[in-house]
Design a protein around this motif. Sequence first.
Motif, PDB file in Angstrom:
ATOM      1  N   ARG A 159       2.364  56.736 -11.268  1.00 55.83           N
ATOM      2  CA  ARG A 159       1.696  56.388 -12.525  1.00 55.83           C
ATOM      3  C   ARG A 159       1.939  57.455 -13.589  1.00 55.83           C
ATOM      4  O   ARG A 159       2.241  57.144 -14.739  1.00 55.83           O
ATOM      5  CB  ARG A 159       0.185  56.243 -12.307  1.00 55.83           C
ATOM      6  CG  ARG A 159      -0.239  54.922 -11.757  1.00 55.83           C
ATOM      7  CD  ARG A 159      -1.747  54.773 -11.691  1.00 55.83           C
ATOM      8  NE  ARG A 159      -2.339  54.834 -13.024  1.00 55.83           N
ATOM      9  CZ  ARG A 159      -3.489  55.420 -13.302  1.00 55.83           C
ATOM     10  NH1 ARG A 159      -4.191  56.002 -12.351  1.00 55.83           N
ATOM     11  NH2 ARG A 159      -3.970  55.436 -14.524  1.00 55.83           N
ATOM     12  N   LEU A 160       1.793  58.725 -13.191  1.00 57.20           N
ATOM     13  CA  LEU A 160       1.988  59.817 -14.142  1.00 57.20           C
ATOM     14  C   LEU A 160       3.433  59.848 -14.629  1.00 57.20           C
ATOM     15  O   LEU A 160       3.690  59.979 -15.833  1.00 57.20           O
ATOM     16  CB  LEU A 160       1.604  61.158 -13.513  1.00 57.20           C
ATOM     17  CG  LEU A 160       1.683  62.376 -14.412  1.00 57.20           C
ATOM     18  CD1 LEU A 160       0.773  62.209 -15.624  1.00 57.20           C
ATOM     19  CD2 LEU A 160       1.304  63.623 -13.649  1.00 57.20           C
ATOM     20  N   ASN A 161       4.391  59.698 -13.712  1.00 59.14           N
ATOM     21  CA  ASN A 161       5.798  59.693 -14.115  1.00 59.14           C
ATOM     22  C   ASN A 161       6.103  58.525 -15.041  1.00 59.14           C
ATOM     23  O   ASN A 161       6.863  58.668 -15.997  1.00 59.14           O
ATOM     24  CB  ASN A 161       6.708  59.686 -12.889  1.00 59.14           C
ATOM     25  CG  ASN A 161       6.746  61.031 -12.208  1.00 59.14           C
ATOM     26  OD1 ASN A 161       6.556  62.069 -12.836  1.00 59.14           O
ATOM     27  ND2 ASN A 161       6.985  61.031 -10.912  1.00 59.14           N
ATOM     28  N   ASP A 162       5.517  57.352 -14.762  1.00 62.89           N
ATOM     29  CA  ASP A 162       5.709  56.196 -15.642  1.00 62.89           C
ATOM     30  C   ASP A 162       5.150  56.489 -17.036  1.00 62.89           C
ATOM     31  O   ASP A 162       5.757  56.109 -18.042  1.00 62.89           O
ATOM     32  CB  ASP A 162       5.039  54.947 -15.058  1.00 62.89           C
ATOM     33  CG  ASP A 162       5.748  54.412 -13.828  1.00 62.89           C
ATOM     34  OD1 ASP A 162       6.905  54.837 -13.568  1.00 62.89           O
ATOM     35  OD2 ASP A 162       5.145  53.584 -13.118  1.00 62.89           O
ATOM     36  N   ASP A 165      -4.259  58.062 -22.602  1.00 60.04           N
ATOM     37  CA  ASP A 165      -4.406  56.624 -22.832  1.00 60.04           C
ATOM     38  C   ASP A 165      -3.652  55.815 -21.783  1.00 60.04           C
ATOM     39  O   ASP A 165      -4.173  54.834 -21.250  1.00 60.04           O
ATOM     40  CB  ASP A 165      -3.911  56.241 -24.232  1.00 60.04           C
ATOM     41  CG  ASP A 165      -4.807  56.744 -25.352  1.00 60.04           C
ATOM     42  OD1 ASP A 165      -5.964  57.116 -25.055  1.00 60.04           O
ATOM     43  OD2 ASP A 165      -4.350  56.762 -26.508  1.00 60.04           O
ATOM     44  N   CYS A 166      -2.454  56.234 -21.493  1.00 57.03           N
ATOM     45  CA  CYS A 166      -1.645  55.529 -20.506  1.00 57.03           C
ATOM     46  C   CYS A 166      -2.303  55.554 -19.131  1.00 57.03           C
ATOM     47  O   CYS A 166      -2.356  54.538 -18.446  1.00 57.03           O
ATOM     48  CB  CYS A 166      -0.252  56.162 -20.436  1.00 57.03           C
ATOM     49  SG  CYS A 166       0.826  55.430 -19.185  1.00 57.03           S
ATOM     50  N   LEU A 167      -2.803  56.714 -18.743  1.00 53.08           N
ATOM     51  CA  LEU A 167      -3.416  56.845 -17.420  1.00 53.08           C
ATOM     52  C   LEU A 167      -4.745  56.116 -17.308  1.00 53.08           C
ATOM     53  O   LEU A 167      -5.186  55.759 -16.215  1.00 53.08           O
ATOM     54  CB  LEU A 167      -3.600  58.325 -17.062  1.00 53.08           C
ATOM     55  CG  LEU A 167      -2.298  59.080 -16.783  1.00 53.08           C
ATOM     56  CD1 LEU A 167      -2.577  60.563 -16.674  1.00 53.08           C
ATOM     57  CD2 LEU A 167      -1.632  58.566 -15.524  1.00 53.08           C
ATOM     58  N   SER A 168      -5.406  55.869 -18.436  1.00 50.06           N
ATOM     59  CA  SER A 168      -6.701  55.194 -18.390  1.00 50.06           C
ATOM     60  C   SER A 168      -6.546  53.672 -18.360  1.00 50.06           C
ATOM     61  O   SER A 168      -7.530  52.961 -18.170  1.00 50.06           O
ATOM     62  CB  SER A 168      -7.579  55.624 -19.556  1.00 50.06           C
ATOM     63  OG  SER A 168      -7.021  55.193 -20.775  1.00 50.06           O
ATOM     64  N   ARG A 169      -5.343  53.171 -18.557  1.00 50.28           N
ATOM     65  CA  ARG A 169      -5.114  51.702 -18.508  1.00 50.28           C
ATOM     66  C   ARG A 169      -5.152  51.189 -17.102  1.00 50.28           C
ATOM     67  O   ARG A 169      -4.914  51.785 -16.138  1.00 50.28           O
ATOM     68  CB  ARG A 169      -3.753  51.346 -19.095  1.00 50.28           C
ATOM     69  CG  ARG A 169      -3.733  51.465 -20.591  1.00 50.28           C
ATOM     70  CD  ARG A 169      -2.429  50.973 -21.135  1.00 50.28           C
ATOM     71  NE  ARG A 169      -1.848  52.048 -21.909  1.00 50.28           N
ATOM     72  CZ  ARG A 169      -0.558  52.330 -21.950  1.00 50.28           C
ATOM     73  NH1 ARG A 169       0.311  51.647 -21.289  1.00 50.28           N
ATOM     74  NH2 ARG A 169      -0.121  53.324 -22.686  1.00 50.28           N
TER      75      ARG A 169
END
Length: 169
Positions: A112-115, A165-169
Amino acid sequence: MRVSLGDREAFSLLYDATSSKLFGVCLRVLNNRAEAEDALQDVFVKVWNKADRYKAGGYSPMTWLITLARNTAIDRLRARKTGNVDIDDVHDLSDGSPTPEAEAIASSERKRLNDCFEELESDKSEAVRRAYLDGDSYKDLAARYDVPLNTMRTWLRRSLMTLKDCLSR
């Protein structure tokens, strides 16, 4: 504030300004110079790792630091008093390595983090990695990418907000 952003110079200034007072707190609780020095080191490791969690709430930063030092020293004092445990009384001798479930979760989180890093422009992604994983200073990064220092700070701040924001989706 600057310490919470990983600014090593700010951390060094904080250490110089507060270490003697915090050492005195640790020494008063532990009454042992070597243990107080170890406790002080633990305090500054916690400050480095948790500076972003500091919230004023009416208290000064020094009050927070003194409380952190006192609690760390008390924890060491308690650990000293617990003594040794007989090996026959210990039932679970796990090796402390992650379970297969924990490894799967960690792998998923890494993906997820890499994405999310892929969503950033390549230079901004690299700058974030260099700042927060490799410990490069803002000044070094600004020179490396040939941008003004404040521009680098803005890059990093906006990139972190995008990652959040990306990680909270």
